[in-house]
Design an enzyme around this catalytic site. Structure first.
Site, PDB file in Angstrom:
ATOM      1  N   HIS A   1       0.812  -1.218   0.000  1.00 49.17           N
ATOM      2  CA  HIS A   1       0.000   0.000   0.000  1.00 49.17           C
ATOM      3  C   HIS A   1       0.847   1.270   0.000  1.00 49.17           C
ATOM      4  O   HIS A   1       1.846   1.369   0.688  1.00 49.17           O
ATOM      5  CB  HIS A   1      -0.907  -0.008   1.244  1.00 49.17           C
ATOM      6  CG  HIS A   1      -1.773   1.194   1.373  1.00 49.17           C
ATOM      7  ND1 HIS A   1      -1.794   1.977   2.507  1.00 49.17           N
ATOM      8  CD2 HIS A   1      -2.656   1.769   0.507  1.00 49.17           C
ATOM      9  CE1 HIS A   1      -2.661   2.957   2.348  1.00 49.17           C
ATOM     10  NE2 HIS A   1      -3.192   2.856   1.145  1.00 49.17           N
TER      11      HIS A   1
ATOM     12  N   HIS B   1       0.641  10.776  -2.051  1.00 46.21           N
ATOM     13  CA  HIS B   1      -0.632  10.663  -1.341  1.00 46.21           C
ATOM     14  C   HIS B   1      -0.964  11.940  -0.590  1.00 46.21           C
ATOM     15  O   HIS B   1      -2.018  12.531  -0.780  1.00 46.21           O
ATOM     16  CB  HIS B   1      -0.599   9.477  -0.371  1.00 46.21           C
ATOM     17  CG  HIS B   1      -1.924   9.156   0.240  1.00 46.21           C
ATOM     18  ND1 HIS B   1      -2.504   9.944   1.219  1.00 46.21           N
ATOM     19  CD2 HIS B   1      -2.792   8.138   0.013  1.00 46.21           C
ATOM     20  CE1 HIS B   1      -3.669   9.422   1.557  1.00 46.21           C
ATOM     21  NE2 HIS B   1      -3.867   8.324   0.842  1.00 46.21           N
TER      22      HIS B   1
END
Length: 278
Positions: free
Chosen positions: A5, A40
């Site tokens: 992830h 992100h």
């Protein structure tokens, strides 16, 4: 599929692979509908550095080296790449342009214009079912460029929107129809790693749909799963993939009694667009 992830910096690629991942998830941030960074930002999962980043073209070229036999960096285990497209603030027309530009950049930097390009399968994860034109733009661009064959390696996932509520499976199916997608469908479900587990009701509903005679879903993955107990519950429910910050935790569970005889790591020979058992 064990999906590492939020792998957004080049240095994080071997780290996730060394822990046991056979798939990676990257966050793609856009500037003027152009994929520009793997980044992100805050907030993100607990205990993670949210601001690691790289230029998208550099990251895509590096991924090619990890997934193309003959390169020093080549890792046979890396078979799937999930691009989490951060297009949530775009309207459908802008999303289409983003799809066009994503296709062009992947064609140039990852697939090397279909000349000894990366071999991994690719999933485009789109945050809003209203952005079905993104998929159309992506597919039409590869066809226009003369590389329609590469679409055999591409799948799609509508992950939201989350507010005011997640779309129903019927609404998601309708979005795929509008995008002209039949097959190559992944579905994601889950929450950040610090969220309470809940009853997995939507996940169970999706798996039931996947396994039905007329189901439109091929594979289902659950995120972000870092606890042994959650991994065990997800596997018992019947997921195809788990997205995690700790691939080694998933490996450990797969080696437990009760799981090691039922599950194994996916390999390149496993078709990610085929529904298991159908």
């Amino acid at each position: 599929w064990i999906m590492g992830h939020m792998v957004n910096a080049v240095k994080q690629i071997p780290t996730s692979l060394d822990l046991g991942a056979n798939a990676l998830e990257m966050d793609v941030t856009f500037k003027n509908e152009e994929p520009t960074y793997t980044y992100h930002g805050v907030p993100c999962d607990a205990f993670r550095d949210c601001i690691r980043w790289e230029y998208f073209n550099v990251f895509a070229k590096t991924l090619r080296e990890y997934t193309t036999p003959g390169f020093d960096k080549y890792r046979e285990q890396l078979i799937l790449l999930v691009f989490d497209l951060k297009t949530g603030d775009m309207n459908n027309a802008q999303a289409r342009t983003a799809g066009v530009n994503t296709a062009k950049q992947l064609l140039q930097y990852y697939w090397n214009n279909d000349n000894n390009g990366g071999r991994a399968y690719v999933v485009l994860s789109i945050p809003d079912i209203a952005q079905h034109e993104l998929i159309k733009g992506f597919k039409e661009t590869l066809k226009k460029e003369g590389h329609e064959n590469l679409l055999d390696k591409v799948g799609y996932d509508f992950s939201g929107p989350y507010l005011p509520r997640l779309p129903t499976l019927d609404e998601t199916h309708e979005a795929f129809k509008k995008a002209g997608v039949e097959g190559h469908v992944w579905l994601s479900d889950g929450l950040t790693n610090f969220s309470p587990l809940g009853d997995m009701a939507r996940l169970k509903e999706a798996i039931k749909s996947r396994d039905s005679a007329n189901g439109f879903i091929n594979k289902i993955y659950y995120w972000s799963v870092d606890k042994v107990s959650t991994v065990e519950k997800a596997l018992k429910v019947g997921v195809d993939g788990i997205m995690t910050n700790h691939p080694d935790v998933i490996i450990g569970v797969l080696n437990e009694n009760g799981f090691k005889d039922k599950y194994r790591l996916a390999t390149y020979d496993d078709n990610p667009w085929e529904t298991f058992g159908k």
